[in-house]
Design a protein around this motif. Structure first.
Motif, PDB file in Angstrom:
ATOM      1  N   LYS A 178       3.160  33.133  52.278  1.00 38.51           N
ATOM      2  CA  LYS A 178       3.734  32.766  53.544  1.00 38.51           C
ATOM      3  C   LYS A 178       5.311  32.649  53.591  1.00 38.51           C
ATOM      4  O   LYS A 178       5.915  32.772  54.508  1.00 38.51           O
ATOM      5  N   PHE A 179       5.560  32.122  52.496  1.00 38.84           N
ATOM      6  CA  PHE A 179       7.322  32.145  52.094  1.00 38.84           C
ATOM      7  C   PHE A 179       7.868  33.400  52.386  1.00 38.84           C
ATOM      8  O   PHE A 179       8.848  33.449  53.069  1.00 38.84           O
ATOM      9  N   LEU A 180       7.141  34.487  51.859  1.00 39.88           N
ATOM     10  CA  LEU A 180       7.711  35.730  51.932  1.00 39.88           C
ATOM     11  C   LEU A 180       7.748  36.308  53.511  1.00 39.88           C
ATOM     12  O   LEU A 180       8.549  36.618  53.603  1.00 39.88           O
ATOM     13  N   LEU A 193      22.788  33.665  51.983  1.00 40.28           N
ATOM     14  CA  LEU A 193      21.493  33.416  51.342  1.00 40.28           C
ATOM     15  C   LEU A 193      21.676  32.111  50.347  1.00 40.28           C
ATOM     16  O   LEU A 193      22.323  32.537  49.424  1.00 40.28           O
ATOM     17  N   MET A 194      21.060  31.300  50.802  1.00 38.05           N
ATOM     18  CA  MET A 194      21.261  30.035  49.825  1.00 38.05           C
ATOM     19  C   MET A 194      20.015  29.943  48.794  1.00 38.05           C
ATOM     20  O   MET A 194      18.897  29.773  49.026  1.00 38.05           O
ATOM     21  N   ILE A 195      20.473  29.713  47.677  1.00 34.98           N
ATOM     22  CA  ILE A 195      19.512  29.716  46.411  1.00 34.98           C
ATOM     23  C   ILE A 195      19.425  28.451  45.507  1.00 34.98           C
ATOM     24  O   ILE A 195      20.668  28.118  45.109  1.00 34.98           O
ATOM     25  N   GLY A 226      11.832  26.291  38.837  1.00 35.38           N
ATOM     26  CA  GLY A 226      10.786  26.052  39.735  1.00 35.38           C
ATOM     27  C   GLY A 226       9.942  27.296  39.825  1.00 35.38           C
ATOM     28  O   GLY A 226       9.508  28.090  39.051  1.00 35.38           O
ATOM     29  N   LYS A 227       9.217  27.380  41.157  1.00 36.04           N
ATOM     30  CA  LYS A 227       8.500  28.619  41.418  1.00 36.04           C
ATOM     31  C   LYS A 227       8.903  29.657  42.325  1.00 36.04           C
ATOM     32  O   LYS A 227       7.866  30.432  42.851  1.00 36.04           O
ATOM     33  N   ILE A 228       9.849  29.527  42.925  1.00 34.92           N
ATOM     34  CA  ILE A 228      10.431  30.726  43.824  1.00 34.92           C
ATOM     35  C   ILE A 228      10.599  31.826  43.187  1.00 34.92           C
ATOM     36  O   ILE A 228      11.375  32.181  42.332  1.00 34.92           O
ATOM     37  N   PRO A 229       9.891  32.987  43.891  1.00 34.34           N
ATOM     38  CA  PRO A 229       9.813  34.382  43.261  1.00 34.34           C
ATOM     39  C   PRO A 229      11.172  35.172  43.758  1.00 34.34           C
ATOM     40  O   PRO A 229      11.090  35.821  44.710  1.00 34.34           O
ATOM     41  N   PHE A 230      12.559  34.604  43.081  1.00 29.89           N
ATOM     42  CA  PHE A 230      13.456  35.112  43.606  1.00 29.89           C
ATOM     43  C   PHE A 230      13.575  36.817  43.446  1.00 29.89           C
ATOM     44  O   PHE A 230      14.379  37.495  44.511  1.00 29.89           O
ATOM     45  N   GLY A 231      13.029  37.205  42.509  1.00 31.59           N
ATOM     46  CA  GLY A 231      13.170  38.866  42.307  1.00 31.59           C
ATOM     47  C   GLY A 231      12.339  39.398  43.524  1.00 31.59           C
ATOM     48  O   GLY A 231      12.967  40.450  44.189  1.00 31.59           O
ATOM     49  N   LEU A 264      19.527  36.467  35.522  1.00 33.54           N
ATOM     50  CA  LEU A 264      18.327  35.764  35.545  1.00 33.54           C
ATOM     51  C   LEU A 264      17.483  35.811  36.928  1.00 33.54           C
ATOM     52  O   LEU A 264      16.327  35.745  36.768  1.00 33.54           O
ATOM     53  N   LEU A 265      18.285  36.151  38.082  1.00 30.74           N
ATOM     54  CA  LEU A 265      17.686  36.366  39.363  1.00 30.74           C
ATOM     55  C   LEU A 265      16.613  37.452  39.491  1.00 30.74           C
ATOM     56  O   LEU A 265      15.588  37.268  40.129  1.00 30.74           O
ATOM     57  N   THR A 266      17.060  38.516  39.100  1.00 25.57           N
ATOM     58  CA  THR A 266      16.278  39.720  38.902  1.00 25.57           C
ATOM     59  C   THR A 266      15.079  39.686  37.946  1.00 25.57           C
ATOM     60  O   THR A 266      14.406  40.663  37.968  1.00 25.57           O
ATOM     61  N   SER A 267      15.177  38.912  37.163  1.00 21.91           N
ATOM     62  CA  SER A 267      14.101  38.817  36.226  1.00 21.91           C
ATOM     63  C   SER A 267      13.090  37.839  36.447  1.00 21.91           C
ATOM     64  O   SER A 267      12.081  37.915  35.977  1.00 21.91           O
ATOM     65  N   ILE A 268      13.179  37.151  37.543  1.00 20.39           N
ATOM     66  CA  ILE A 268      12.155  36.036  37.863  1.00 20.39           C
ATOM     67  C   ILE A 268      10.949  36.593  38.970  1.00 20.39           C
ATOM     68  O   ILE A 268      11.631  37.258  39.875  1.00 20.39           O
TER      69      ILE A 268
END
Length: 268
Positions: A178-180, A193-195, A226-231, A264-268
């Motif tokens: 749903k988030f995506l 885009l705020m991260i 946390g649990k957000i799938p940033f990648g 970090l962001l691209t590895s999550i």
């Protein structure tokens, strides 16, 4: 990838003033910062404090860092009871952006009240800002759909999304699919885009000091905590600036370099 950092008021004190914080972020190769002019003494009683502008401008330009402007989170243009007060503060922030030469102003969408008031006010603010090449980025308080409706209703080219991934994840209650889906709705209108990270949980309601222990609420954690799938999320966007929003002063003091954050962001 252009990445900036939010400079929350609590990061500034007698030991760490604005020029010092700016210099630290510049050394770590971040591209821009977001400042809160009201917390820097530039707005009082809905008016710009002109005498304070020069020192802030000198600090920003002296370090040579780009900057965006943030409105107070208390601004609620849907509040019909105190609408004039909210609008005066919002207009003062736009004036500060004009005087400092900023090109993006971020503000949070209203929470409760009259939606028509907010739409009308944003039309006026956008018209005021566009004469100076300024974009207004409206942050989703929680629901992406609600904020997108406002952006589309205002229908001004210089008004778009400050798409807050942390808020969107909470709105989706931690449901990744749903988030995506929600995030996809705002991609075309996104200015910035705020991260930051959280666990996508609202309940149970607990004391703020207990929130992290329970993993509830808008925690503003570093990505990966946390649990957000940033990648997966970043693949939905093209060339859009990222703004890191973390609130813990110790974490802020030990931020990775821009390159480290990208890894970090691209590895999550």
């Amino acid at each position: 990838m252009e990445i900036g950092v939010n400079i929350y008021p609590q990061f500034l004190n007698n030991w760490k003033n604005l020029p010092s914080v700016l210099a630290d972020l510049k050394i770590k190769d971040y591209d821009f910062v977001q400042i809160f002019p009201h917390a820097l003494g530039l707005i009082k009683n809905g008016q710009v404090v002109e005498r304070g502008l020069r020192s802030i401008e000198n600090a920003l330009k002296g370090v040579g860092v780009s900057y965006t402007i943030r409105m107070p989170t208390s601004v609620n243009l849907r509040d019909n009871t105190y609408y004039t007060r909210h609008f005066n503060v919002a207009k003062a922030v736009i004036n500060v952006a004009i005087k400092l030469g900023a090109k993006v102003v971020v503000m949070q969408s209203g929470r409760t009240g009259r939606l028509d008031l907010e739409i009308e006010a944003l039309q006026q603010l956008a018209e005021m800002a566009e004469n100076f090449g300024i974009k207004i980025a409206l942050e989703n308080t929680y629901s992406v759909k609600d904020t997108l409706y406002v952006v589309e209703s205002v229908n001004k080219e210089n008004l778009g999304f400050a798409l807050d991934l942390g808020h969107a994840f909470l709105s989706a209650q931690g449901n990744e699919d749903k988030f995506l889906e929600d995030v996809k709705l705002g991609t075309e209108k996104t200015i910035i885009l705020m991260i930051h990270d959280n666990f996508g949980k609202f309940f149970p309601k607990v004391d703020p000091i207990d929130a992290l222990a329970y993993g509830v609420g808008d925690l503003h954690l570093m990505p990966g905590e946390g649990k957000i799938p940033f990648g997966k999320t970043l693949k939905l966007f093209g060339d859009v600036p990222l703004l890191l929003k973390i609130k813990n002063p110790e974490t802020f003091a030990n931020l990775p370099t821009k390159r480290g954050l990208i890894e970090l962001l691209t590895s999550i």
